[in-house]
Design a protein around this motif. Structure first.
Motif, PDB file in Angstrom:
ATOM      1  N   PHE A   1       6.457  -0.315  -8.531  1.00  0.00           N
ATOM      2  CA  PHE A   1       6.782  -1.323  -9.531  1.00  0.00           C
ATOM      3  C   PHE A   1       5.900  -2.528  -9.256  1.00  0.00           C
ATOM      4  N   ASN A   2       5.147  -2.937 -10.242  1.00  0.00           N
ATOM      5  CA  ASN A   2       4.301  -4.119 -10.135  1.00  0.00           C
ATOM      6  C   ASN A   2       4.951  -5.228 -10.944  1.00  0.00           C
ATOM      7  N   GLY A   3       5.496  -6.220 -10.240  1.00  0.00           N
ATOM      8  CA  GLY A   3       6.192  -7.319 -10.905  1.00  0.00           C
ATOM      9  C   GLY A   3       5.275  -8.212 -11.724  1.00  0.00           C
ATOM     10  N   ASN A   4       4.033  -8.416 -11.281  1.00  0.00           N
ATOM     11  CA  ASN A   4       3.094  -9.257 -12.024  1.00  0.00           C
ATOM     12  C   ASN A   4       2.695  -8.619 -13.348  1.00  0.00           C
ATOM     13  N   ALA A   5       2.439  -7.321 -13.341  1.00  0.00           N
ATOM     14  CA  ALA A   5       2.038  -6.622 -14.561  1.00  0.00           C
ATOM     15  C   ALA A   5       3.236  -6.132 -15.362  1.00  0.00           C
ATOM     16  N   GLY A   6       4.408  -6.054 -14.727  1.00  0.00           N
ATOM     17  CA  GLY A   6       5.607  -5.557 -15.404  1.00  0.00           C
ATOM     18  C   GLY A   6       5.519  -4.073 -15.706  1.00  0.00           C
ATOM     19  N   THR A   7       4.989  -3.295 -14.762  1.00  0.00           N
ATOM     20  CA  THR A   7       4.823  -1.856 -14.978  1.00  0.00           C
ATOM     21  C   THR A   7       5.472  -1.055 -13.860  1.00  0.00           C
ATOM     22  N   ILE A   8       5.886   0.156 -14.210  1.00  0.00           N
ATOM     23  CA  ILE A   8       6.341   1.150 -13.240  1.00  0.00           C
ATOM     24  C   ILE A   8       5.348   2.300 -13.323  1.00  0.00           C
ATOM     25  N   THR A   9       4.786   2.669 -12.186  1.00  0.00           N
ATOM     26  CA  THR A   9       3.781   3.727 -12.142  1.00  0.00           C
ATOM     27  C   THR A   9       4.354   4.929 -11.407  1.00  0.00           C
ATOM     28  N   LYS A  10       4.227   6.090 -12.032  1.00  0.00           N
ATOM     29  CA  LYS A  10       4.607   7.355 -11.400  1.00  0.00           C
ATOM     30  C   LYS A  10       3.330   7.965 -10.842  1.00  0.00           C
ATOM     31  N   TRP A  11       3.374   8.332  -9.569  1.00  0.00           N
ATOM     32  CA  TRP A  11       2.212   8.887  -8.902  1.00  0.00           C
ATOM     33  C   TRP A  11       2.407  10.367  -8.648  1.00  0.00           C
ATOM     34  N   ASP A  12       1.330  11.129  -8.742  1.00  0.00           N
ATOM     35  CA  ASP A  12       1.323  12.533  -8.354  1.00  0.00           C
ATOM     36  C   ASP A  12       0.507  12.677  -7.081  1.00  0.00           C
ATOM     37  N   VAL A  13       0.811  13.705  -6.311  1.00  0.00           N
ATOM     38  CA  VAL A  13       0.119  13.945  -5.054  1.00  0.00           C
ATOM     39  C   VAL A  13      -0.674  15.237  -5.174  1.00  0.00           C
ATOM     40  N   ASP A  14      -1.968  15.161  -4.909  1.00  0.00           N
ATOM     41  CA  ASP A  14      -2.802  16.354  -4.816  1.00  0.00           C
ATOM     42  C   ASP A  14      -2.436  17.038  -3.501  1.00  0.00           C
ATOM     43  N   LYS A  15      -1.839  18.217  -3.581  1.00  0.00           N
ATOM     44  CA  LYS A  15      -1.277  18.862  -2.397  1.00  0.00           C
ATOM     45  C   LYS A  15      -2.322  19.497  -1.497  1.00  0.00           C
ATOM     46  N   THR A  16      -3.557  19.591  -1.948  1.00  0.00           N
ATOM     47  CA  THR A  16      -4.599  20.124  -1.072  1.00  0.00           C
ATOM     48  C   THR A  16      -5.283  19.008  -0.290  1.00  0.00           C
ATOM     49  N   ALA A  17      -5.571  17.877  -0.940  1.00  0.00           N
ATOM     50  CA  ALA A  17      -6.263  16.773  -0.274  1.00  0.00           C
ATOM     51  C   ALA A  17      -5.315  15.654   0.136  1.00  0.00           C
ATOM     52  N   LEU A  18      -4.043  15.735  -0.263  1.00  0.00           N
ATOM     53  CA  LEU A  18      -3.029  14.706  -0.001  1.00  0.00           C
ATOM     54  C   LEU A  18      -3.492  13.341  -0.502  1.00  0.00           C
ATOM     55  N   GLU A  19      -4.016  13.335  -1.724  1.00  0.00           N
ATOM     56  CA  GLU A  19      -4.454  12.104  -2.364  1.00  0.00           C
ATOM     57  C   GLU A  19      -3.519  11.780  -3.522  1.00  0.00           C
TER      58      GLU A  19
ATOM     59  N   TYR B   1       0.852  -1.184   0.000  1.00  0.00           N
ATOM     60  CA  TYR B   1       0.000   0.000   0.000  1.00  0.00           C
ATOM     61  C   TYR B   1       0.891   1.237   0.000  1.00  0.00           C
ATOM     62  N   ILE B   2       0.376   2.340  -0.568  1.00  0.00           N
ATOM     63  CA  ILE B   2       1.059   3.629  -0.460  1.00  0.00           C
ATOM     64  C   ILE B   2       0.050   4.663   0.018  1.00  0.00           C
TER      65      ILE B   2
ATOM     66  N   TYR C   1      -2.759  10.097  -7.268  1.00  0.00           N
ATOM     67  CA  TYR C   1      -3.367   9.718  -8.536  1.00  0.00           C
ATOM     68  C   TYR C   1      -2.261   9.410  -9.527  1.00  0.00           C
ATOM     69  N   THR C   2      -2.583   8.535 -10.477  1.00  0.00           N
ATOM     70  CA  THR C   2      -1.604   8.054 -11.444  1.00  0.00           C
ATOM     71  C   THR C   2      -1.203   9.169 -12.400  1.00  0.00           C
ATOM     72  N   SER C   3       0.089   9.361 -12.547  1.00  0.00           N
ATOM     73  CA  SER C   3       0.602  10.369 -13.462  1.00  0.00           C
ATOM     74  C   SER C   3       1.045   9.741 -14.782  1.00  0.00           C
ATOM     75  N   ASP C   4       1.760   8.607 -14.686  1.00  0.00           N
ATOM     76  CA  ASP C   4       2.291   7.973 -15.893  1.00  0.00           C
ATOM     77  C   ASP C   4       2.561   6.504 -15.584  1.00  0.00           C
TER      78      ASP C   4
ATOM     79  N   HIS D   1       7.775  12.717  -6.210  1.00  0.00           N
ATOM     80  CA  HIS D   1       6.891  11.726  -6.815  1.00  0.00           C
ATOM     81  C   HIS D   1       7.126  10.327  -6.244  1.00  0.00           C
ATOM     82  N   PRO D   2       6.068   9.673  -5.776  1.00  0.00           N
ATOM     83  CA  PRO D   2       6.176   8.254  -5.432  1.00  0.00           C
ATOM     84  C   PRO D   2       6.128   7.411  -6.702  1.00  0.00           C
ATOM     85  N   TYR D   3       6.805   6.273  -6.669  1.00  0.00           N
ATOM     86  CA  TYR D   3       6.805   5.330  -7.783  1.00  0.00           C
ATOM     87  C   TYR D   3       6.488   3.946  -7.243  1.00  0.00           C
TER      88      TYR D   3
END
Length: 127
Positions: free
Chosen positions: A101-119, A66-67, A121-124, A97-99
């Motif tokens: 890595f999902n080994g099962n899907a073989g993907t790296i996800t870059k996450w962005d943080v909404d600085k007002t709600a601290l939520e 979890y993140i 969401y996927t960036s790339d 930016h948090p990142y």
């Protein structure tokens, strides 16, 4: 003789100007300003700083990652506010930016943080 007098008056005025500028600069800058307020994310204002937490929960199927982003360290984790990354995953951060890595899907996800709600969401996604 008149030339020397003009030069010394000029230096006297420049010296007085420099002393005046230094005294104004020193008295106008106060380093002990304690009027800083940490904004509350529910107010709609951007948080000045936040902390990224990556943690895992052990299940019979394996470790589920979890993140989560929180404003203070030690405020406890809450799975209902966290983003589930899944099994066979790894989380890290670089810069702001948090990142993940999902080994099962073989993907790296870059996450962005909404600085007002601290939520989060996927960036790339890179696969």
């Amino acid at each position: 003789m008149i030339n020397t007098m003009k030069t010394s008056k000029k230096w006297a005025w420049l010296t007085m100007l420099l002393i005046g500028m230094l005294s104004v600069g020193i008295t106008s800058c106060d380093e002990n300003d304690n009027n800083t307020v940490t904004p509350d994310p529910s107010d709609g204002q951007e948080a000045e700083s936040a902390y990224f937490f990556g943690y895992r929960d052990f299940t019979p199927q394996g470790s589920v990652y979890y993140i989560e982003v929180q404003e203070e360290i030690g405020s406890g984790t809450n799975k209902s506010n966290a983003v589930e990354i899944g099994l066979n995953a790894y989380v890290t951060s670089y810069g702001e930016h948090p990142y993940s890595f999902n080994g099962n899907a073989g993907t790296i996800t870059k996450w962005d943080v909404d600085k007002t709600a601290l939520e989060l969401y996927t960036s790339d996604i890179l696969s």
